[in-house]
Design a protein around this motif. Structure first.
Motif, PDB file in Angstrom:
ATOM      1  N   LEU A 362      64.416  13.493  20.699  1.00 59.04           N
ATOM      2  CA  LEU A 362      64.729  12.255  19.981  1.00 59.04           C
ATOM      3  C   LEU A 362      63.960  11.086  20.579  1.00 59.04           C
ATOM      4  O   LEU A 362      64.106  10.766  21.762  1.00 59.04           O
ATOM      5  CB  LEU A 362      66.234  11.977  20.034  1.00 59.04           C
ATOM      6  CG  LEU A 362      66.695  10.625  19.456  1.00 59.04           C
ATOM      7  CD1 LEU A 362      66.342  10.523  17.976  1.00 59.04           C
ATOM      8  CD2 LEU A 362      68.187  10.425  19.679  1.00 59.04           C
ATOM      9  N   SER A 363      63.144  10.466  19.749  1.00 61.89           N
ATOM     10  CA  SER A 363      62.426   9.238  20.130  1.00 61.89           C
ATOM     11  C   SER A 363      62.639   8.207  19.035  1.00 61.89           C
ATOM     12  O   SER A 363      62.728   8.549  17.848  1.00 61.89           O
ATOM     13  CB  SER A 363      60.928   9.512  20.300  1.00 61.89           C
ATOM     14  OG  SER A 363      60.698  10.445  21.337  1.00 61.89           O
ATOM     15  N   TYR A 364      62.718   6.955  19.454  1.00 55.76           N
ATOM     16  CA  TYR A 364      62.943   5.901  18.442  1.00 55.76           C
ATOM     17  C   TYR A 364      62.330   4.590  18.910  1.00 55.76           C
ATOM     18  O   TYR A 364      62.402   4.232  20.090  1.00 55.76           O
ATOM     19  CB  TYR A 364      64.438   5.689  18.185  1.00 55.76           C
ATOM     20  CG  TYR A 364      64.699   4.751  17.033  1.00 55.76           C
ATOM     21  CD1 TYR A 364      64.676   5.215  15.723  1.00 55.76           C
ATOM     22  CD2 TYR A 364      64.934   3.390  17.265  1.00 55.76           C
ATOM     23  CE1 TYR A 364      64.893   4.355  14.658  1.00 55.76           C
ATOM     24  CE2 TYR A 364      65.147   2.531  16.210  1.00 55.76           C
ATOM     25  CZ  TYR A 364      65.127   3.011  14.905  1.00 55.76           C
ATOM     26  OH  TYR A 364      65.323   2.154  13.856  1.00 55.76           O
ATOM     27  N   VAL A 377      62.079   2.846  22.434  1.00 54.10           N
ATOM     28  CA  VAL A 377      63.358   2.527  23.054  1.00 54.10           C
ATOM     29  C   VAL A 377      64.009   3.800  23.585  1.00 54.10           C
ATOM     30  O   VAL A 377      64.634   3.798  24.646  1.00 54.10           O
ATOM     31  CB  VAL A 377      64.286   1.828  22.047  1.00 54.10           C
ATOM     32  CG1 VAL A 377      65.622   1.477  22.695  1.00 54.10           C
ATOM     33  CG2 VAL A 377      63.619   0.570  21.493  1.00 54.10           C
ATOM     34  N   LEU A 378      63.844   4.902  22.843  1.00 53.49           N
ATOM     35  CA  LEU A 378      64.302   6.221  23.286  1.00 53.49           C
ATOM     36  C   LEU A 378      63.095   7.147  23.367  1.00 53.49           C
ATOM     37  O   LEU A 378      62.231   7.120  22.483  1.00 53.49           O
ATOM     38  CB  LEU A 378      65.342   6.795  22.310  1.00 53.49           C
ATOM     39  CG  LEU A 378      66.618   5.973  22.095  1.00 53.49           C
ATOM     40  CD1 LEU A 378      67.506   6.639  21.061  1.00 53.49           C
ATOM     41  CD2 LEU A 378      67.376   5.782  23.401  1.00 53.49           C
ATOM     42  N   GLN A 575      65.844   3.253  30.853  1.00 58.30           N
ATOM     43  CA  GLN A 575      64.643   2.888  30.101  1.00 58.30           C
ATOM     44  C   GLN A 575      64.320   3.916  29.010  1.00 58.30           C
ATOM     45  O   GLN A 575      63.175   4.312  28.808  1.00 58.30           O
ATOM     46  CB  GLN A 575      63.444   2.717  31.039  1.00 58.30           C
ATOM     47  CG  GLN A 575      63.601   1.555  31.998  1.00 58.30           C
ATOM     48  CD  GLN A 575      62.377   1.346  32.866  1.00 58.30           C
ATOM     49  OE1 GLN A 575      61.445   2.159  32.867  1.00 58.30           O
ATOM     50  NE2 GLN A 575      62.366   0.243  33.620  1.00 58.30           N
ATOM     51  N   GLY A 576      65.369   4.354  28.312  1.00 57.29           N
ATOM     52  CA  GLY A 576      65.189   5.250  27.177  1.00 57.29           C
ATOM     53  C   GLY A 576      64.984   6.700  27.517  1.00 57.29           C
ATOM     54  O   GLY A 576      64.735   7.517  26.620  1.00 57.29           O
ATOM     55  N   GLU A 577      65.097   7.063  28.780  1.00 60.44           N
ATOM     56  CA  GLU A 577      64.890   8.456  29.194  1.00 60.44           C
ATOM     57  C   GLU A 577      66.111   8.961  29.944  1.00 60.44           C
ATOM     58  O   GLU A 577      66.802   8.189  30.629  1.00 60.44           O
ATOM     59  CB  GLU A 577      63.660   8.583  30.086  1.00 60.44           C
ATOM     60  CG  GLU A 577      62.344   8.218  29.422  1.00 60.44           C
ATOM     61  CD  GLU A 577      61.158   8.373  30.352  1.00 60.44           C
ATOM     62  OE1 GLU A 577      60.517   9.438  30.295  1.00 60.44           O
ATOM     63  OE2 GLU A 577      60.908   7.452  31.146  1.00 60.44           O
TER      64      GLU A 577
END
Length: 609
Positions: A362-364, A377-378, A575-577
């Protein structure tokens, strides 16, 4: 299913490409039978209006005769005038009822259509349109559409029939006098058209100014406590005065045009009467017309003047209607995601109950990133939540916790292939169906201006499930709100005020927890909802939640380690991770970030004690 999806996509495209003419026709057809009956009534009224002066003409001409037949004819003509007038009054009332009521019906239908569309449109739309502007459209613009479909329709056909029937009867009396009478109307119409063009632009500007004012008021009223605390009253007043001044200037320009240009047709009507009297008197001396014919011709001029005087009003209504339709179409023509139009049946829903939530890569990034550069952000998140599993997410401010929550509850629009519920990609599930599986409790809950009881039962109403009093008392106890409710004089019938203004921050959060616990769901997401309560209350609430949702999955997002220590597993987000994962004991050993946060918060707890 593919065929049904194709049909829905076609419907969406047709609505999105709906032109203004199709829009007008669509809502006219909703009341077509009422409009058809109204048109017949309006025609009959106008026909009777032009028939009555004919009998007046015959009666006046008989006044010069003293025979018995003339007296009997005079009485008959007067009786005809009275009878036709009574019939005309009755039919006029019917014409107004059946032409004005559709305006109200159309307004109510449009409000429902707009609300349903707003409820289905994704968050990207609401990010572009402020709530104040939408409220202004629903109030001010729909008022213009109501007038367009009501008084506008009535006056339009009144004018059409009056301007078509009346000149014919005038022509029958004197073609020459009719032609002379039209001259001032033609001149006035040319002048009127100049003001009409300018007025349309100003009407559009005025509605925009009203939307700006509504938006500003909503913003300032929402932050009224901050404005008072920071003593920003004078600045807010000056800002509102500036917006209001622009609206006032625009309104005054409209008033000037309506004062100067709109009465032109009325002036032309007065000049037409003078012309009729002058030329009519000349024709009377030449014995080309009788006194009765001149009287009838003057009556017709009055009938002709009424629609001309209303023409200015109908032009204003028409302009407001056209501009308002543009604003409403900005909402209705926005595309609703095709999957949100699909609904699963009972068997399909049952098959997905108690499924595993799987997050894969999941990345956004938000589409509104500045300078055209989108910052993630992700970043490549991978985890799962098994049925009945309790998972925690720890992260500091800006770590991406709220974004993760909004991705999981499908508040944000996602790419396919990132979040699955069982074997179903959630991007292929309508948001309404998805809400039946996932319940989100936010840190800033929205409460209605109603009783505590009704606010708690709101979720069960949405799921068409009845919540008994025993269940409500249990969830109030579990959310540690029952003691507070007992202290209120009206108990659970206490009004919470607008947005829960009568409750504290912690009470509002606990009430939102009670609301979510009342109706079962497969996954409950708690997004930092315990930030306004102390540590002891936090632990008590979580233990109660664990007991209540036995067999249901739970995701608790928090920046407090104490809220997560009893979870089956914890994800550490930075930091999104995901930088670490495991149980509370495992993370204390393996993650320095988690251990440092735990120690720091332990010291804060001891200092508070």
């Amino acid at each position: 299913m593919p065929a049904l999806l194709s049909i829905h996509q076609s419907v969406i495209k047709a609505l999105r490409l709906m032109t203004k003419s199709k829009f007008i026709l669509h809502y006219f057809l909703l009341n077509k039978f009422s409009y058809l009956f109204a048109i017949v009534c309006i025609f009959v009224v106008n026909y009777l209006q032009v028939e009555i002066p004919r009998y007046i003409q015959l009666a006046v001409d008989l006044l010069n005769e003293s025979t018995l037949a003339s007296k009997q004819g005079l009485v008959e003509n007067v009786q005809w005038v009275i009878a036709l007038s009574v019939v005309m009054v009755v039919i006029r009332i019917l014409s107004r009822v059946y032409s004005l009521n559709p305006g109200r019906i159309t307004e109510a239908t449009l409000k429902n259509d707009i609300f349903q569309r707003l409820n289905r449109l994704p968050s990207t739309f609401h990010a572009q349109f402020a709530s104040g502007k939408l409220i202004s459209i629903i109030n001010n613009d729909l008022n213009g559409i109501r007038l367009f479909y009501g008084i506008g329709f009535l006056q339009l056909f009144n004018i059409l029939f009056a301007l078509s029937l009346t000149p014919i009867w005038m022509w029958k009396i004197s073609p020459a006098l009719t032609l002379y009478s039209v001259i001032p109307i033609i001149i006035a119409s040319i002048i009127f058209r100049i003001g009409f063009r300018r007025l349309r632009a100003l009407q559009a500007e005025r509605l925009t100014r009203l939307q700006d004012l509504s938006e500003q008021l909503m913003n300032y009223l929402g932050g009224i406590d901050l404005i008072k605390n920071q003593q920003m009253g004078e600045w807010v007043t000056s800002e509102l005065n500036e917006v209001n001044r622009r609206l006032f200037d625009c309104t005054m320009k409209i008033a000037k045009i309506q004062t100067i240009f709109m009465p032109i047709l009325d002036y032309a009507n007065h000049f037409m009467k003078v012309l009729i009297l002058g030329l009519g008197g000349y024709y009377l001396l030449q014995e080309k017309l009788s006194i009765g014919e001149i009287t009838a011709f003057l009556s017709y001029s009055v009938l002709l003047a009424i629609p001309l005087m209303h023409l200015g009003r109908i032009v204003t209504v028409y302009q407001m209607g056209m501009i308002s339709i543009d604003s409403v179409q900005n909402i209705l023509n926005n595309e609703v995601p095709s999957t949100d139009l699909l609904r699963m049946d009972i068997d399909q829903k049952s098959a997905l109950r108690k499924s595993t939530l799987l997050v894969k890569n999941l990345s956004y990034c938000y589409p509104s990133a500045t300078n055209g550069q989108s910052e993630m952000v992700l970043k490549d998140l991978n985890f799962s939540i098994e049925p009945g599993e309790k998972v925690g997410v720890l992260g500091s401010i800006g770590a991406g916790k709220s974004t993760l929550v909004n991705c999981l509850n499908h508040h944000l629009s996602l790419q396919a292939g990132q979040i699955f519920w069982g074997n179903k990609d959630i991007t292929q599930v309508s948001r309404q169906d998805w809400r039946s599986y996932v319940r989100t409790i936010t840190q800033d809950p929205f409460l209605f201006s109603d009783t505590i009881s009704e606010n708690v039962k709101f979720g069960s109403k949405q799921q068409d499930q009845a919540a008994d009093q025993l269940d409500m008392e249990q969830v109030l106890e579990l959310s540690q709100l029952s003691e507070d409710v007992r202290r209120f004089s009206d108990g659970d019938q206490t009004l919470v005020g607008e947005k829960g203004i009568m409750l504290s921050g912690g009470q509002k959060q606990r009430l939102s927890i009670a609301r979510a616990l009342l109706t079962p769901s497969d996954l409950i997401i708690m997004d930092n909802v315990l930030s306004a309560v102390d540590y002891e209350t936090e632990r008590t609430i979580l233990k109660g939640v664990f007991n209540r949702i036995e067999g249901q999955s739970l995701l608790v997002v928090s920046h407090r380690v104490s809220a997560l220590e009893y979870m089956d597993k914890i994800l550490v987000l930075e930091q999104g991770e995901i930088i670490a994962r495991g149980t509370h004991a495992q993370l204390l050993e393996s993650s320095s970030y988690y251990r440092h946060t735990w120690q720091l918060q332990q010291h804060e707890t001891e200092d508070s004690a």
